[in-house]
Design a protein around this motif. Structure first.
Motif, PDB file in Angstrom:
ATOM      1  N   PRO A  84     -24.546 -91.845  30.496  1.00 53.84           N
ATOM      2  CA  PRO A  84     -23.473 -91.352  29.620  1.00 53.84           C
ATOM      3  C   PRO A  84     -22.277 -92.299  29.614  1.00 53.84           C
ATOM      4  N   VAL A  85     -21.650 -92.429  28.465  1.00 56.66           N
ATOM      5  CA  VAL A  85     -20.398 -93.168  28.355  1.00 56.66           C
ATOM      6  C   VAL A  85     -19.268 -92.242  28.806  1.00 56.66           C
ATOM      7  N   LEU A  86     -18.405 -92.755  29.675  1.00 54.38           N
ATOM      8  CA  LEU A  86     -17.327 -91.923  30.214  1.00 54.38           C
ATOM      9  C   LEU A  86     -16.359 -91.478  29.119  1.00 54.38           C
ATOM     10  N   PRO A  87     -15.819 -90.263  29.230  1.00 58.89           N
ATOM     11  CA  PRO A  87     -14.824 -89.804  28.249  1.00 58.89           C
ATOM     12  C   PRO A  87     -13.643 -90.774  28.187  1.00 58.89           C
ATOM     13  N   GLY A  88     -13.192 -91.074  26.992  1.00 51.94           N
ATOM     14  CA  GLY A  88     -12.053 -91.967  26.814  1.00 51.94           C
ATOM     15  C   GLY A  88     -12.434 -93.427  26.707  1.00 51.94           C
ATOM     16  N   TRP A  89     -13.678 -93.766  27.005  1.00 54.57           N
ATOM     17  CA  TRP A  89     -14.133 -95.154  26.893  1.00 54.57           C
ATOM     18  C   TRP A  89     -14.619 -95.413  25.480  1.00 54.57           C
ATOM     19  N   GLY A 118     -24.054 -96.722  22.232  1.00 57.09           N
ATOM     20  CA  GLY A 118     -24.075 -96.056  20.931  1.00 57.09           C
ATOM     21  C   GLY A 118     -24.259 -94.552  21.060  1.00 57.09           C
ATOM     22  N   GLU A 119     -24.730 -93.947  19.979  1.00 56.12           N
ATOM     23  CA  GLU A 119     -24.852 -92.498  19.873  1.00 56.12           C
ATOM     24  C   GLU A 119     -26.318 -92.105  19.740  1.00 56.12           C
ATOM     25  N   VAL A 120     -26.738 -91.109  20.509  1.00 54.29           N
ATOM     26  CA  VAL A 120     -28.107 -90.608  20.425  1.00 54.29           C
ATOM     27  C   VAL A 120     -28.304 -89.908  19.086  1.00 54.29           C
ATOM     28  N   VAL A 121     -29.308 -90.349  18.320  1.00 54.03           N
ATOM     29  CA  VAL A 121     -29.562 -89.756  17.005  1.00 54.03           C
ATOM     30  C   VAL A 121     -30.901 -89.029  16.959  1.00 54.03           C
ATOM     31  N   ALA A 122     -31.769 -89.248  17.952  1.00 56.57           N
ATOM     32  CA  ALA A 122     -33.041 -88.527  18.019  1.00 56.57           C
ATOM     33  C   ALA A 122     -33.556 -88.605  19.444  1.00 56.57           C
ATOM     34  N   ILE A 123     -34.298 -87.587  19.858  1.00 55.91           N
ATOM     35  CA  ILE A 123     -34.874 -87.568  21.201  1.00 55.91           C
ATOM     36  C   ILE A 123     -36.355 -87.257  21.117  1.00 55.91           C
ATOM     37  N   GLY A 124     -37.101 -87.800  22.066  1.00 54.79           N
ATOM     38  CA  GLY A 124     -38.523 -87.551  22.132  1.00 54.79           C
ATOM     39  C   GLY A 124     -38.842 -86.276  22.903  1.00 54.79           C
ATOM     40  N   VAL A 177     -28.830 -84.932  21.003  1.00 54.09           N
ATOM     41  CA  VAL A 177     -28.378 -85.676  19.832  1.00 54.09           C
ATOM     42  C   VAL A 177     -26.853 -85.590  19.739  1.00 54.09           C
ATOM     43  N   GLY A 178     -26.204 -86.716  19.491  1.00 53.64           N
ATOM     44  CA  GLY A 178     -24.749 -86.764  19.373  1.00 53.64           C
ATOM     45  C   GLY A 178     -24.050 -87.278  20.611  1.00 53.64           C
ATOM     46  N   GLU A 179     -24.739 -87.331  21.744  1.00 53.54           N
ATOM     47  CA  GLU A 179     -24.100 -87.825  22.965  1.00 53.54           C
ATOM     48  C   GLU A 179     -23.980 -89.348  22.938  1.00 53.54           C
ATOM     49  N   ARG A 180     -22.953 -89.850  23.616  1.00 52.27           N
ATOM     50  CA  ARG A 180     -22.689 -91.291  23.675  1.00 52.27           C
ATOM     51  C   ARG A 180     -23.297 -91.855  24.955  1.00 52.27           C
ATOM     52  N   VAL A 181     -24.045 -92.942  24.802  1.00 49.57           N
ATOM     53  CA  VAL A 181     -24.742 -93.515  25.954  1.00 49.57           C
ATOM     54  C   VAL A 181     -24.671 -95.039  25.927  1.00 49.57           C
ATOM     55  N   ALA A 182     -24.901 -95.638  27.083  1.00 50.18           N
ATOM     56  CA  ALA A 182     -25.106 -97.082  27.213  1.00 50.18           C
ATOM     57  C   ALA A 182     -26.487 -97.306  27.802  1.00 50.18           C
ATOM     58  N   VAL A 201     -35.141 -91.910  23.950  1.00 47.75           N
ATOM     59  CA  VAL A 201     -34.015 -91.531  23.099  1.00 47.75           C
ATOM     60  C   VAL A 201     -33.771 -92.668  22.110  1.00 47.75           C
ATOM     61  N   LEU A 202     -33.502 -92.303  20.864  1.00 50.57           N
ATOM     62  CA  LEU A 202     -33.168 -93.286  19.842  1.00 50.57           C
ATOM     63  C   LEU A 202     -31.656 -93.327  19.700  1.00 50.57           C
ATOM     64  N   VAL A 203     -31.089 -94.522  19.803  1.00 50.07           N
ATOM     65  CA  VAL A 203     -29.634 -94.689  19.820  1.00 50.07           C
ATOM     66  C   VAL A 203     -29.207 -95.514  18.613  1.00 50.07           C
ATOM     67  N   ARG A 204     -28.222 -95.011  17.888  1.00 48.96           N
ATOM     68  CA  ARG A 204     -27.575 -95.834  16.867  1.00 48.96           C
ATOM     69  C   ARG A 204     -26.545 -96.693  17.577  1.00 48.96           C
ATOM     70  N   VAL A 205     -26.739 -97.997  17.544  1.00 43.45           N
ATOM     71  CA  VAL A 205     -25.912 -98.921  18.325  1.00 43.45           C
ATOM     72  C   VAL A 205     -24.565 -99.108  17.629  1.00 43.45           C
ATOM     73  N   HIS A 206     -23.484 -98.874  18.369  1.00 48.64           N
ATOM     74  CA  HIS A 206     -22.131 -99.079  17.851  1.00 48.64           C
ATOM     75  C   HIS A 206     -21.500-100.374  18.358  1.00 48.64           C
ATOM     76  N   ALA A 207     -21.919-100.849  19.524  1.00 48.04           N
ATOM     77  CA  ALA A 207     -21.360-102.081  20.078  1.00 48.04           C
ATOM     78  C   ALA A 207     -22.390-102.711  21.002  1.00 48.04           C
ATOM     79  N   ALA A 208     -22.400-104.033  21.046  1.00 51.32           N
ATOM     80  CA  ALA A 208     -23.320-104.754  21.921  1.00 51.32           C
ATOM     81  C   ALA A 208     -22.573-105.873  22.628  1.00 51.32           C
ATOM     82  N   GLY A 209     -22.954-106.137  23.863  1.00 47.55           N
ATOM     83  CA  GLY A 209     -22.383-107.238  24.617  1.00 47.55           C
ATOM     84  C   GLY A 209     -23.329-108.424  24.583  1.00 47.55           C
ATOM     85  N   VAL A 210     -22.798-109.613  24.840  1.00 42.59           N
ATOM     86  CA  VAL A 210     -23.609-110.825  24.879  1.00 42.59           C
ATOM     87  C   VAL A 210     -23.404-111.491  26.237  1.00 42.59           C
ATOM     88  N   ASN A 211     -24.504-111.874  26.873  1.00 51.46           N
ATOM     89  CA  ASN A 211     -24.470-112.464  28.208  1.00 51.46           C
ATOM     90  C   ASN A 211     -25.234-113.785  28.226  1.00 51.46           C
TER      91      ASN A 211
END
Length: 247
Positions: free
Chosen positions: A130-135, A69-75, A83-88, A32-42
Motif C-alpha cells: 500500500p502507498v502511505l496516506p499523504g504520499w 498506481g491504482e488497482v483497477v482489477a483483481i484476480g 479496486v481503487g486502492e493505491r499501491v507500489a 492485481v492490475l494496476v493503472r500506473v500513475h508514476a514510474a521511477g528509473v534506475n
C-alpha cells in the motif's frame, strides 16, 4: 482492450525503446492490475536494456522496475487489495521474506517480468504494497529499488544504531535515501561528491560532514579527520572497484 507502453525489441541504447500499443493484461488468480500513475528509473533499467545485465529478459519486454498506481482489477482469490486502492510494486515479485533465492531473483519487474513503463502493469498480490496516506504516486514510485537497497544495507543487514557514523558515497538515489534513513536513526552522516552544489543540498538534507573528492583526491583521509580519527561504522559503497580500497 489495449494500452500504451514502452517496448524494447532489441538490446542497445535509449533509441531501442519505443511506445507501442499492447493488449492490456488480465489479472489471473492472485494478481492485481494496476493503472500506473508514476514510474521511477534506475541504473538497473539501463543495464537490462543494454543487454549487459546478468539476467537478460526475453525480447520483447516492457522495462521499468519501479512504479506506483491504482488497482483497477483483481484476480480470483485476491484478499489484500480492493479496486481503487493505491499501491507500489516490489522489485522482486516472488520474494516475500527471508533469504533471497535464485528462483525469486528471476521475478524482477522490468526484467523477466513485464515492467512498470506502461499504462497498466500486472503485479502479484504479494508483490504490491500500500502507498502511505499523504504520499504522492511520484514519491511512492521512488521507493522499491533505491530506497529498499539503502534500507537493507543499513538497517536490515547493518543494524544501524543511533550515534554511529555513516559514510555515503555520492548523491545518487541509493545514497540520498541512505542519508535520510541514517538521520532518522540518529546517526551522523558524511557525504562525498564532486559538486559543491550537491554537497550543499546534502547538508540541507541533514549531512553532518561533506567532502569534495575532486578537491580532496585522498578523500578517505578527510573522512578520517571528520570522524575525529576514529573512522566510520558504515560505508554505503556504490562506487565499486574505483572506491572500494579507500572505503
Amino acid at each position: 482492450c489495449v494500452m500504451r507502453g514502452i517496448v524494447v525489441r532489441e538490446f542497445g541504447g535509449p533509441d531501442v525503446m519505443h511506445v507501442e500499443e499492447r493488449p492490456t493484461p488480465k489479472p489471473g488468480p492472485g494478481d492485481v492490475l494496476v493503472r500506473v500513475h508514476a514510474a521511477g528509473v534506475n541504473p538497473v533499467d539501463a543495464y537490462i536494456r543494454s543487454g549487459t545485465y546478468a539476467r537478460k529478459p526475453a525480447l520483447p519486454y516492457v522495462p521499468g522496475s519501479d512504479g506506483a498506481g491504482e488497482v483497477v482489477a483483481i484476480g480470483r482469490d485476491v484478499t489484500r487489495f480492493r479496486v481503487g486502492e493505491r499501491v507500489a510494486g516490489t522489485f522482486f515479485q516472488g520474494w516475500d521474506a527471508g533469504r533471497i533465492t535464485a528462483e525469486a531473483m528471476e521475478t524482477a519487474l522490468g526484467g523477466r517480468l513485464q515492467g512498470m513503463l506502461a499504462e497498466h502493469a500486472l503485479l502479484r498480490e504479494d508483490g504490491a504494497v500500500p502507498v502511505l496516506p499523504g504520499w504522492s504516486f511520484e514519491q511512492a514510485a521512488t521507493l522499491p529499488c533505491a530506497a529498499l537497497t539503502a534500507w537493507n544495507a543499513l538497517v536490515a543487514q547493518g543494524r544501524l544504531a543511533a550515534g554511529e557514523t555513516v559514510l555515503v558515497l555520492g548523491t545518487g538515489g541509493v545514497s540520498l535515501f541512505a542519508l535520510q534513513i541514517a538521520k532518522l536513526h540518529g546517526a551522523r552522516v558524511i557525504v562525498t561528491s564532486s559538486s559543491d552544489e550537491k554537497l550543499a543540498r546534502a547538508r540541507a538534507l541533514g549531512a553532518d560532514g561533506t567532502v569534495n573528492y575532486r578537491e580532496h583526491p585522498d578523500w578517505e583521509k578527510r573522512v578520517l579527520e571528520l570522524s575525529g580519527g576514529r573512522g566510520v561504522d558504515h560505508v554505503v559503497e556504490v562506487g565499486g572497484a574505483g572506491t572500494l580500497e579507500k572505503s
